[in-house]
Scaffold this active site. Structure first.
Site, PDB file in Angstrom:
ATOM      1  CG  HIS A  38     -45.074 -50.665 -14.643  1.00 11.82           C
ATOM      2  ND1 HIS A  38     -44.277 -51.057 -13.591  1.00 11.82           N
ATOM      3  CD2 HIS A  38     -46.273 -51.283 -14.457  1.00 11.82           C
ATOM      4  CE1 HIS A  38     -44.957 -51.866 -12.792  1.00 11.82           C
ATOM      5  NE2 HIS A  38     -46.155 -52.030 -13.297  1.00 11.82           N
ATOM      6  CB  SER A  85     -46.708 -54.791 -11.554  1.00 11.96           C
ATOM      7  OG  SER A  85     -47.092 -53.564 -10.999  1.00 11.96           O
TER       8      SER A  85
END
Length: 671
Positions: A641, A526
């Site tokens: 994610h 991320s």
């Protein structure tokens, strides 16, 4: 690069884009999955993830302890509950509430558990959230905990990034996608509405509306007996928000700085200022009598004040006490604070071993002074204890088993000197007797106030440490290991401070003889994926391999992709002429060059990631290939994610990453 030739890869489910993904996945499988190490790693890591002896952490809701569990026989998992009496046993009797595997099979959907809001104080109904294959967007369904089934005609919300919570048995606050204009530019709810049972969702009464340029709006109800109140909040950016007390049809703004943490608990207004306020330092913990504050009293009681080496890590309430978690050079300290007629008293809660960390995993804040305390370290599996404030001792409830061989390993903490002279702490886990430089893996994040503290990671332990590797964790700026200033030091145009810190740690590992540049791998996800991209283009000579997961890499278009607009407060706004120059300078995608000797790269993402767009990784892989560099790309079709929806996907992803690292950093690669 004046025009983006790879823009077509941002079409998440476009036919051409997915064909490109399939081709890249096949190439990666041919290189990594065909390696003899891959199958062994995948099997071992699946065993670790499915471990039946791992601690089933719980949340207290009334008389039950709730837990969600995945294992070898339940890939998608079960929501279940038990009692404390049962939980004390080696094999508790669990009441299965919802079997997500069975639900997914019955409905033909790839459901992933996304949590539940259980109504207090009866705990008979819940609002269950389910994600399709791991995305942030969820569907919401009301669930009957006594009948263990969804409520026919109950509260239901279609797929969206919904925020919902109970007001009373027949009313909820809800923010969701009501059509055009109802979402912010970041894709989150713009309105808070009061929705009564039996009425159409579209008729729900609007209580509060944020601006279109805000990040989100939310509402919640505090059901604490004697202190029942409702609040709404407007997040103007990722770090700034305002809170209003709902007073009938009137909203009363709580007059606290937007960048401060703030909430009301019983009679207290609790504030954690991120900038100096009322003469108090940023990073302090302050409390006020809430009613007196509303009447104009601004006299705080200071429960924590930071210094140059300590920071507030967190806090939570029991019925009569406040439990305080602080860090001193990234070492955990726990205290109990108790209000009384003469002010607040304090005492230590528990001793935490050196180079370990501790966390309060749950309390019964409505009804008692119980707490659950988890202690672990890089080489120390978790121990979960149960106690009551004031009791003479705590009870060990659960002890996680060791899942990798720690013989001959040690944990040390060092400090590297960054480019501007700042001392940057980092942890090293590896051979107690260093026989010479060896393969090492360095992890970093450096953003959004995230803290990197010691903890037991059986996946890294089994796949890396037990096979002879050294593992390091960098506490770089952008996190909050030293409070708000540590985070603020790497915001916006100062993001390079985080990059310089990480590079300094890498150089220090080499200077100490722990590793060499050709045997040092780095990994991050991320925002940590942005860090990996920055290291690739800024300091390729320091590393032998790079793994970036669900990475953020195009810093000139990130704000136009999915939730990206919400991160402008962290990085800057590419559409703002004042911010664009530094974003151009730090954007990995735009700074790749053909004549730079980049180490090999593995980029990993997910088609279902609706937070960080998979286009970041796709386009960067395409650009690296175009420039003739060594790059592998893997995109999991599900997982969101987190990159994986179940243990099988997670084990496969981890096996790919560690196979890649061993290929390039292992003994054979070094010769």
């Amino acid at each position: 690069m004046t025009e983006d030739p790879h823009l077509w890869l941002e079409d998440v489910e476009g036919e051409s884009a997915l064909a490109w993904v399939a081709a890249r996945n096949a190439e990666t499988a041919a290189v990594l999955a065909a390696d003899p190490r891959y199958d062994a790693l995948r099997a071992e890591l699946r065993e670790v993830l499915d471990d039946v002896e791992r601690i089933p952490y719980t949340v207290r809701r009334g008389g039950h302890l709730y837990n969600f569990r995945r294992d070898a026989g339940r890939a998608r998992g079960v929501w279940r509950r038990t009692t404390l009496e049962q939980y004390r046993k080696d094999e508790p009797a669990w009441e299965i509430l919802l079997d997500v595997d069975a639900l997914a099979a019955a409905e033909g959907e790839e459901w992933v558990w996304a949590g539940a809001s259980v109504r207090h104080p009866e705990y008979r109904r819940a609002l269950v959230m389910l994600s399709r294959d791991g995305s942030d967007a969820v569907v919401v369904r009301e669930f009957d905990l006594e009948r263990r089934e969804f409520v026919e005609g109950g509260f239901r919300v279609a797929e969206a990034k919904t925020r919902i919570g109970w007001i009373d048995e027949d009313t909820v606050f809800v923010g969701t996608d009501f059509g055009p204009g109802s979402l912010t530019a970041s894709g989150y709810p713009r309105t808070v509405r009061r929705w009564r049972r039996g009425t159409p969702l579209e008729d729900a009464q609007t209580v509060f509306e944020a601006e279109a340029g805000d990040v989100s709006a939310s509402g919640w109800h505090d059901p604490t007996p004697g202190y029942e109140r409702s609040f709404v909040s407007r997040s103007t950016d990722f770090f700034r928000y305002e809170v209003h007390l709902v007073d009938g049809e009137r909203l009363v703004r709580i007059d606290v700085p937007d960048d401060a943490g703030k909430y009301v608990w019983r009679e207290w207004l609790v504030v954690t200022p991120k900038s100096p306020w009322l003469g108090q330092k940023a990073g302090s913990l302050l409390v006020f009598d809430f009613e007196a504050f509303l009447a104009g009293d601004r006299t705080p009681q200071v429960l924590f004040e930071p210094d140059g080496r300590t920071a507030l890590a967190g806090h939570c309430w029991t019925r009569r006490h406040l439990l305080l978690d602080t860090l001193a050079d990234v070492a955990t300290r726990l205290e109990v604070l108790t209000p009384g007629p003469g002010g607040w008293s304090r005492r230590p809660l528990a001793e935490v071993p050196p180079l370990s960390s501790a966390a309060i995993t749950d309390t019964d804040a409505y009804a008692s002074d119980e707490f659950f305390l988890d202690v672990s370290g890089f080489l120390q599996p978790s121990t979960l204890t149960y106690g009551h404030i004031g009791a003479e001792s705590e009870e060990v409830l659960k002890q996680a088993p060791a899942r990798f061989d720690t013989a001959g390993l040690a944990v040390r903490q060092f400090f590297a000197r960054s480019a501007d002279g700042t001392a940057v702490p980092y942890f090293v886990v590896g051979p107690e007797e260093q026989g010479g430089p060896g393969p090492a893996l360095l992890y970093g994040y450096g953003g959004f106030r995230d803290q990197q503290t010691p903890g037991y990671d059986a996946v890294t332990g089994r796949a890396w440490l037990a096979r002879g590797g050294t593992y390091a964790v960098a506490n770089i700026r952008g996190g909050s290991e030293y409070g708000p200033e540590w985070h603020r030091a790497a915001l916006g145009a100062d993001r390079v401070r985080a990059f310089e810190d990480f590079a300094a740690v890498a150089a220090d590992l080499t200077a100490r003889g722990i590793t060499t540049p050709s045997r040092l791998g780095i990994t991050g996800a991320s925002n940590g994926g942005l860090l990996m991209g920055a290291m690739l283009v800024r300091n390729p000579e320091l590393f032998g391999a790079v793994v970036a997961r669900v990475p953020l890499l195009d810093m000139l278009r990130y704000h136009r992709l999915l939730a990206g607009a919400s991160w402008a407060a962290e990085y800057g706004d590419p559409d703002d002429p004042a911010d664009r120059p530094h974003l151009e300078a730090i954007s990995p995608y735009h700074n790749l060059a053909a004549d730079r000797p980049y180490p090999p790269v593995l980029l990993m993402t997910s088609t279902r990631d609706d937070r960080v767009h998979p286009g970041h990784a796709r386009k960067t892989a395409a650009r690296l290939r175009e420039l003739g560099h060594r790059v592998l790309f893997h995109e999991n079709t599900g997982g969101g994610h987190g990159g994986a929806s179940d243990h099988e996907q997670a084990a496969a992803n981890e096996a790919l990453a560690f196979t890649f690292l061993w290929q390039h950093l292992g003994d054979a690669a070094a010769t």
